[in-house]
Scaffold this motif. Structure first.
Motif, PDB file in Angstrom:
ATOM      1  N   SER A 177      41.657  33.123  52.249  1.00 52.60           N
ATOM      2  CA  SER A 177      42.612  32.732  51.213  1.00 52.60           C
ATOM      3  C   SER A 177      43.233  33.988  50.609  1.00 52.60           C
ATOM      4  O   SER A 177      42.680  35.088  50.730  1.00 52.60           O
ATOM      5  CB  SER A 177      41.894  31.936  50.127  1.00 52.60           C
ATOM      6  OG  SER A 177      41.011  32.799  49.415  1.00 52.60           O
ATOM      7  N   PRO A 178      44.382  33.859  49.924  1.00 53.21           N
ATOM      8  CA  PRO A 178      44.979  35.038  49.286  1.00 53.21           C
ATOM      9  C   PRO A 178      44.017  35.748  48.338  1.00 53.21           C
ATOM     10  O   PRO A 178      43.955  36.979  48.321  1.00 53.21           O
ATOM     11  CB  PRO A 178      46.185  34.455  48.542  1.00 53.21           C
ATOM     12  CG  PRO A 178      46.580  33.274  49.373  1.00 53.21           C
ATOM     13  CD  PRO A 178      45.281  32.689  49.859  1.00 53.21           C
ATOM     14  N   SER A 179      43.256  34.988  47.552  1.00 52.43           N
ATOM     15  CA  SER A 179      42.303  35.620  46.627  1.00 52.43           C
ATOM     16  C   SER A 179      41.225  36.376  47.376  1.00 52.43           C
ATOM     17  O   SER A 179      40.864  37.511  47.006  1.00 52.43           O
ATOM     18  CB  SER A 179      41.662  34.561  45.726  1.00 52.43           C
ATOM     19  OG  SER A 179      42.614  33.982  44.861  1.00 52.43           O
ATOM     20  N   ALA A 180      40.708  35.778  48.434  1.00 50.73           N
ATOM     21  CA  ALA A 180      39.654  36.431  49.213  1.00 50.73           C
ATOM     22  C   ALA A 180      40.198  37.659  49.928  1.00 50.73           C
ATOM     23  O   ALA A 180      39.516  38.692  50.028  1.00 50.73           O
ATOM     24  CB  ALA A 180      39.056  35.448  50.210  1.00 50.73           C
ATOM     25  N   PHE A 239      40.552  45.220  48.232  1.00 50.11           N
ATOM     26  CA  PHE A 239      40.066  46.116  47.183  1.00 50.11           C
ATOM     27  C   PHE A 239      38.719  46.724  47.560  1.00 50.11           C
ATOM     28  O   PHE A 239      38.482  47.928  47.349  1.00 50.11           O
ATOM     29  CB  PHE A 239      39.942  45.369  45.864  1.00 50.11           C
ATOM     30  CG  PHE A 239      41.250  44.946  45.261  1.00 50.11           C
ATOM     31  CD1 PHE A 239      42.450  45.547  45.638  1.00 50.11           C
ATOM     32  CD2 PHE A 239      41.297  43.936  44.304  1.00 50.11           C
ATOM     33  CE1 PHE A 239      43.660  45.169  45.078  1.00 50.11           C
ATOM     34  CE2 PHE A 239      42.500  43.552  43.734  1.00 50.11           C
ATOM     35  CZ  PHE A 239      43.680  44.166  44.123  1.00 50.11           C
ATOM     36  N   ALA A 240      37.829  45.896  48.100  1.00 52.53           N
ATOM     37  CA  ALA A 240      36.501  46.399  48.478  1.00 52.53           C
ATOM     38  C   ALA A 240      36.592  47.431  49.593  1.00 52.53           C
ATOM     39  O   ALA A 240      35.922  48.479  49.554  1.00 52.53           O
ATOM     40  CB  ALA A 240      35.608  45.232  48.894  1.00 52.53           C
ATOM     41  N   ALA A 241      37.432  47.141  50.609  1.00 53.22           N
ATOM     42  CA  ALA A 241      37.578  48.082  51.716  1.00 53.22           C
ATOM     43  C   ALA A 241      38.225  49.379  51.253  1.00 53.22           C
ATOM     44  O   ALA A 241      37.829  50.480  51.666  1.00 53.22           O
ATOM     45  CB  ALA A 241      38.417  47.443  52.824  1.00 53.22           C
ATOM     46  N   SER A 242      39.224  49.267  50.373  1.00 51.79           N
ATOM     47  CA  SER A 242      39.889  50.459  49.848  1.00 51.79           C
ATOM     48  C   SER A 242      38.904  51.350  49.101  1.00 51.79           C
ATOM     49  O   SER A 242      38.893  52.574  49.279  1.00 51.79           O
ATOM     50  CB  SER A 242      41.026  50.047  48.912  1.00 51.79           C
ATOM     51  OG  SER A 242      41.561  51.160  48.241  1.00 51.79           O
ATOM     52  N   LEU A 302      48.542  44.859  51.352  1.00 54.05           N
ATOM     53  CA  LEU A 302      48.845  44.185  50.090  1.00 54.05           C
ATOM     54  C   LEU A 302      50.115  43.352  50.212  1.00 54.05           C
ATOM     55  O   LEU A 302      50.188  42.230  49.688  1.00 54.05           O
ATOM     56  CB  LEU A 302      49.004  45.219  48.978  1.00 54.05           C
ATOM     57  CG  LEU A 302      49.172  44.658  47.567  1.00 54.05           C
ATOM     58  CD1 LEU A 302      47.857  44.048  47.083  1.00 54.05           C
ATOM     59  CD2 LEU A 302      49.623  45.753  46.600  1.00 54.05           C
ATOM     60  N   ALA A 303      51.121  43.869  50.916  1.00 53.98           N
ATOM     61  CA  ALA A 303      52.384  43.149  51.073  1.00 53.98           C
ATOM     62  C   ALA A 303      52.202  41.835  51.820  1.00 53.98           C
ATOM     63  O   ALA A 303      53.023  40.916  51.675  1.00 53.98           O
ATOM     64  CB  ALA A 303      53.390  44.030  51.799  1.00 53.98           C
ATOM     65  N   GLY A 304      51.139  41.712  52.598  1.00 54.92           N
ATOM     66  CA  GLY A 304      50.883  40.496  53.347  1.00 54.92           C
ATOM     67  C   GLY A 304      50.150  39.431  52.565  1.00 54.92           C
ATOM     68  O   GLY A 304      49.830  38.372  53.103  1.00 54.92           O
ATOM     69  N   ILE A 305      49.857  39.693  51.285  1.00 59.65           N
ATOM     70  CA  ILE A 305      49.144  38.734  50.432  1.00 59.65           C
ATOM     71  C   ILE A 305      50.140  38.072  49.479  1.00 59.65           C
ATOM     72  O   ILE A 305      50.947  38.754  48.835  1.00 59.65           O
ATOM     73  CB  ILE A 305      48.028  39.438  49.641  1.00 59.65           C
ATOM     74  CG1 ILE A 305      46.985  40.026  50.595  1.00 59.65           C
ATOM     75  CG2 ILE A 305      47.366  38.475  48.657  1.00 59.65           C
ATOM     76  CD1 ILE A 305      45.938  40.889  49.917  1.00 59.65           C
ATOM     77  N   ASP A 306      50.110  36.764  49.399  1.00 66.87           N
ATOM     78  CA  ASP A 306      51.027  35.992  48.559  1.00 66.87           C
ATOM     79  C   ASP A 306      50.614  36.152  47.093  1.00 66.87           C
ATOM     80  O   ASP A 306      49.658  35.530  46.630  1.00 66.87           O
ATOM     81  CB  ASP A 306      50.988  34.526  48.975  1.00 66.87           C
ATOM     82  CG  ASP A 306      51.955  33.665  48.164  1.00 66.87           C
ATOM     83  OD1 ASP A 306      52.710  34.224  47.340  1.00 66.87           O
ATOM     84  OD2 ASP A 306      51.962  32.442  48.368  1.00 66.87           O
ATOM     85  N   ARG A 307      51.354  36.955  46.342  1.00 66.35           N
ATOM     86  CA  ARG A 307      51.011  37.204  44.938  1.00 66.35           C
ATOM     87  C   ARG A 307      51.062  35.922  44.119  1.00 66.35           C
ATOM     88  O   ARG A 307      50.244  35.716  43.207  1.00 66.35           O
ATOM     89  CB  ARG A 307      51.960  38.244  44.343  1.00 66.35           C
ATOM     90  CG  ARG A 307      51.663  38.608  42.894  1.00 66.35           C
ATOM     91  CD  ARG A 307      52.713  39.563  42.330  1.00 66.35           C
ATOM     92  NE  ARG A 307      52.437  39.906  40.952  1.00 66.35           N
ATOM     93  CZ  ARG A 307      52.740  39.153  39.899  1.00 66.35           C
ATOM     94  NH1 ARG A 307      53.351  37.964  40.089  1.00 66.35           N
ATOM     95  NH2 ARG A 307      52.456  39.534  38.664  1.00 66.35           N
ATOM     96  N   ASP A 362      44.674  36.945  36.377  1.00 65.77           N
ATOM     97  CA  ASP A 362      43.919  38.203  36.405  1.00 65.77           C
ATOM     98  C   ASP A 362      44.069  38.908  37.749  1.00 65.77           C
ATOM     99  O   ASP A 362      44.137  40.145  37.815  1.00 65.77           O
ATOM    100  CB  ASP A 362      42.440  37.945  36.120  1.00 65.77           C
ATOM    101  CG  ASP A 362      42.161  37.745  34.637  1.00 65.77           C
ATOM    102  OD1 ASP A 362      43.077  38.002  33.820  1.00 65.77           O
ATOM    103  OD2 ASP A 362      41.047  37.315  34.292  1.00 65.77           O
ATOM    104  N   GLU A 363      44.104  38.137  38.821  1.00 60.49           N
ATOM    105  CA  GLU A 363      44.293  38.728  40.142  1.00 60.49           C
ATOM    106  C   GLU A 363      45.687  39.338  40.274  1.00 60.49           C
ATOM    107  O   GLU A 363      45.868  40.376  40.931  1.00 60.49           O
ATOM    108  CB  GLU A 363      44.064  37.684  41.227  1.00 60.49           C
ATOM    109  CG  GLU A 363      42.608  37.275  41.384  1.00 60.49           C
ATOM    110  CD  GLU A 363      42.418  36.067  42.295  1.00 60.49           C
ATOM    111  OE1 GLU A 363      41.274  35.822  42.722  1.00 60.49           O
ATOM    112  OE2 GLU A 363      43.428  35.354  42.571  1.00 60.49           O
ATOM    113  N   GLN A 364      46.670  38.713  39.641  1.00 59.43           N
ATOM    114  CA  GLN A 364      48.015  39.281  39.656  1.00 59.43           C
ATOM    115  C   GLN A 364      48.062  40.615  38.906  1.00 59.43           C
ATOM    116  O   GLN A 364      48.767  41.537  39.312  1.00 59.43           O
ATOM    117  CB  GLN A 364      49.012  38.286  39.055  1.00 59.43           C
ATOM    118  CG  GLN A 364      49.256  37.073  39.943  1.00 59.43           C
ATOM    119  CD  GLN A 364      50.183  36.060  39.302  1.00 59.43           C
ATOM    120  OE1 GLN A 364      50.490  36.141  38.111  1.00 59.43           O
ATOM    121  NE2 GLN A 364      50.619  35.081  40.079  1.00 59.43           N
TER     122      GLN A 364
END
Length: 604
Positions: A34-37, A43-46, A93-98, A104-106
């Protein structure tokens, strides 16, 4: 041949094999989430990749798994790895639907995007060409930082045999990095990108201080001058011999090579000018630094004018204090009185520390009135180490670990004690400690719900803007009832306003060192020692000083907006939670968040 050798050494990875980016298979697996996941995974990988590239950042968090490594720091390999990472992460990041994310995720999405875009812009060849050949200055030079890291009084622990062995390996790498810094400086001698003579002389003084007294007097020998309980006599003898050999035959000679090079070869070709505008690529670099430091698109001219306006406003408050205490004379005479009268001097360095501790005790009793969440980690109050006190600021903060095992530290500077004023005690504590840096940094890193880059990263405008805003909370915390402490508050706010004028003056308007010092003395009761340290700081680290006032003005404006919009529904604890509990945000992201909070009725 020398240029070729320099390029090869600096382009080579020093201590570890080059790190691969996220494998394609892992990227494909992430795409199915999912976009959130997917955002959380990114973030974790970064963060994990960044810690691999920068083991010192892990050490600051209390992770000693790679404490034997310093990382690449100043090699071309380091910069290329950071650039590739920023490009790959922005693409992901660009591939994730904001729009599919929670509010909070936004906030996290927008903050990450701003930070990585800003990082990537800084890797432009022209900006690197103006940056890399100046690897050390007297304010953020790694020669000081790494020496302190090895002292047993910084973030690196010295509790186990492994800790001591790790430090030996770091020392070996430290010496190599010092020699690589010389090569970087030589690159600048060819391109014309060199430090000001003033900065070089200050660094030489620091190197003299670090090596004065030889091996036994080195701060890096402190860990073997007092061992933890449980170390065998044989281990103590072995480690002391190893440290003596490492410092005496490897590290100190490298520091002395750097000192002699700077003194004998580099200083004659260093700049007489102090501003970036006089250096090749300097104007472009300064514009980038201003944007990244303030997180705004304001020009140096616009910031200069804001500073002039703030200086005029604060002078009116100073005049009111002068009238209240009944001082007879003009403003200059009042400033001279505050600088020189014995009533405003500390009896000793110990008395100075005691004054800060007493202030902390008073604030601790009432700070809960303004904040719903208090840091769990402790706070220590210490003097600045002697080897850097001459060029250090009046106060500074070093964060503790997220689990509280190492407390945060507020450092106060007792150098040239007669120049230090008792009037600045309350405001400096509010800024550096509670509820300033200690609160903001601790609350972020203790919040395990946040992505790591929000817990441990940030930007200067938010971090320093919050600390300056924290000073303004003094009256709500029972401070500044003494008019002279209120004068200290005005003096410190004036410092941050003058920084807007002086930093931009130095780096975009051709101001000189003495002109800048005179301006600060004319508009405040600062001592000449403090004004000199401040101006030389702005010369060494352009734009950093702009962040304080720009951030504070934004936070204060947002509070005023919220108070006006919400009226009796305004909740100060709720407002502070909105500002603090998502880490250090770019100012535009923070404003959007507060606007949403206002629109929702300002819940607690």
């Amino acid at each position: 041949m020398m240029r070729v050798a320099v390029a090869l050494l600096l382009a080579t990875s020093l201590f570890t094999a080059p790190l691969a980016l996220t494998p394609a298979a892992a990227q494909q697996a992430a795409a199915a989430q999912s976009p959130s996941a997917r955002l959380s995974s990114l973030f974790a990988a970064s963060d994990a990749d960044s810690l691999k590239r920068n083991p010192l950042n892990a050490l600051f968090r209390g992770d000693t798994s790679r404490a034997d490594q310093l990382g690449e720091l100043i090699t071309d390999a380091a910069w290329m790895a950071e650039k590739r990472a920023a490009e790959a992460e922005l693409k992901a990041l660009a591939g994730i639907d904001r729009a599919a994310l929670t509010p909070d995720e936004q906030v996290s999405y927008d903050t990450f995007k701003w930070q990585r875009e800003t990082d990537l812009a800084g890797y432009a060849p022209a900006l690197l060409a103006a940056t890399l050949p100046r690897p050390i200055d007297h304010f953020f030079g790694f020669h000081n930082f790494l020496a302190e890291l090895q002292s047993g009084e910084s973030v690196a622990p010295f509790k186990t045999l492994k800790d001591y062995e790790d430090a030996l390996k770091r020392s070996d790498q430290f010496a190599l990095l010092i020699d690589l810094a010389i090569l970087r400086f030589r690159q600048g001698m060819v391109s014309g990108v060199v430090q000001p003579k003033l900065v070089v002389r200050n660094v030489v003084d620091q190197l003299n201080n670090l090596t004065a007294g030889g091996t036994d007097a080195s701060i890096m020998m402190k860990p073997v001058q007092k061992f933890p309980e449980g170390f065998s006599a044989a281990d103590q003898v072995r480690l002391k011999a190893a440290y003596t050999k490492m410092i005496g035959e490897r590290v100190n000679p490298a520091l002395l090579r750097l000192r002699d090079f700077l003194n004998n070869e580099y200083l004659p070709v260093a700049r007489d000018s102090v501003g970036l505008a006089a250096m090749p690529g300097g104007p472009e670099l300064y514009r980038y630094l201003v944007a990244s430091t303030t997180t705004t698109d304001l020009t140096p001219d616009a910031i200069h004018n804001i500073g002039l306006s703030e200086v005029a406003r604060i002078l009116k408050g100073i005049d009111e204090v002068q009238a209240k205490v009944g001082f007879k004379g003009d403003r200059k005479a009042f400033f001279d009185y505050l600088r020189s009268d014995p009533r405003f001097k500390f009896a000793s360095a110990q008395a100075m520390g005691d004054a800060f501790r007493a202030t902390g005790t008073r604030i601790d009793k009432v700070v809960g009135n303004l904040f719903a969440t208090l840091p769990k980690g402790g706070l220590e109050i210490r003097p600045v180490p002697p080897h850097r006190e001459k060029t250090d600021a009046a106060g500074s903060y070093q964060n503790g670990t997220p689990d509280g095992s190492r407390p945060g530290v507020f450092y106060y500077n007792a150098y040239d004690l007669p120049s230090r004023s008792t009037t600045g005690v309350e405001t400096l504590f509010l800024h550096e400690a509670v509820p300033g840096h200690h609160f903001q940094i601790s609350l972020a890193q203790e919040n395990e719900k946040l992505p790591a880059f929000q817990r441990f990263g940030g930007n200067t405008a938010f971090v320093e803007g919050w600390a300056l805003y924290a000073e303004s909370l003094g009256p709500e915390l029972g401070m500044f009832t003494d008019p002279y402490q209120l004068m200290g508050r005005y003096n410190d706010e004036m410092l941050r306003a003058m920084r807007l004028v002086v930093d931009t003056g130095l780096h975009s308007k051709g101001w000189g060192r003495d002109q800048s010092i005179d301006y600060m003395l004319a508009n405040s009761s600062m001592s000449r020692t403090d004004a000199t340290i401040e101006v030389e700081r702005y010369i060494a680290i352009p734009s950093q000083a702009l962040a304080y006032k720009m951030g504070q003005l934004t936070i204060r404006r947002l509070r005023t907006k919220a108070e006006a919009a919400l009226g009796p529904k305004f909740n100060i604890k709720g407002f502070h939670a909105q500002v603090l509990m998502t880490g250090a945000l770019p100012l535009a992201v923070l404003e959007a968040k507060i606007d949403r909070w206002i629109a929702a009725g300002g819940p607690a």
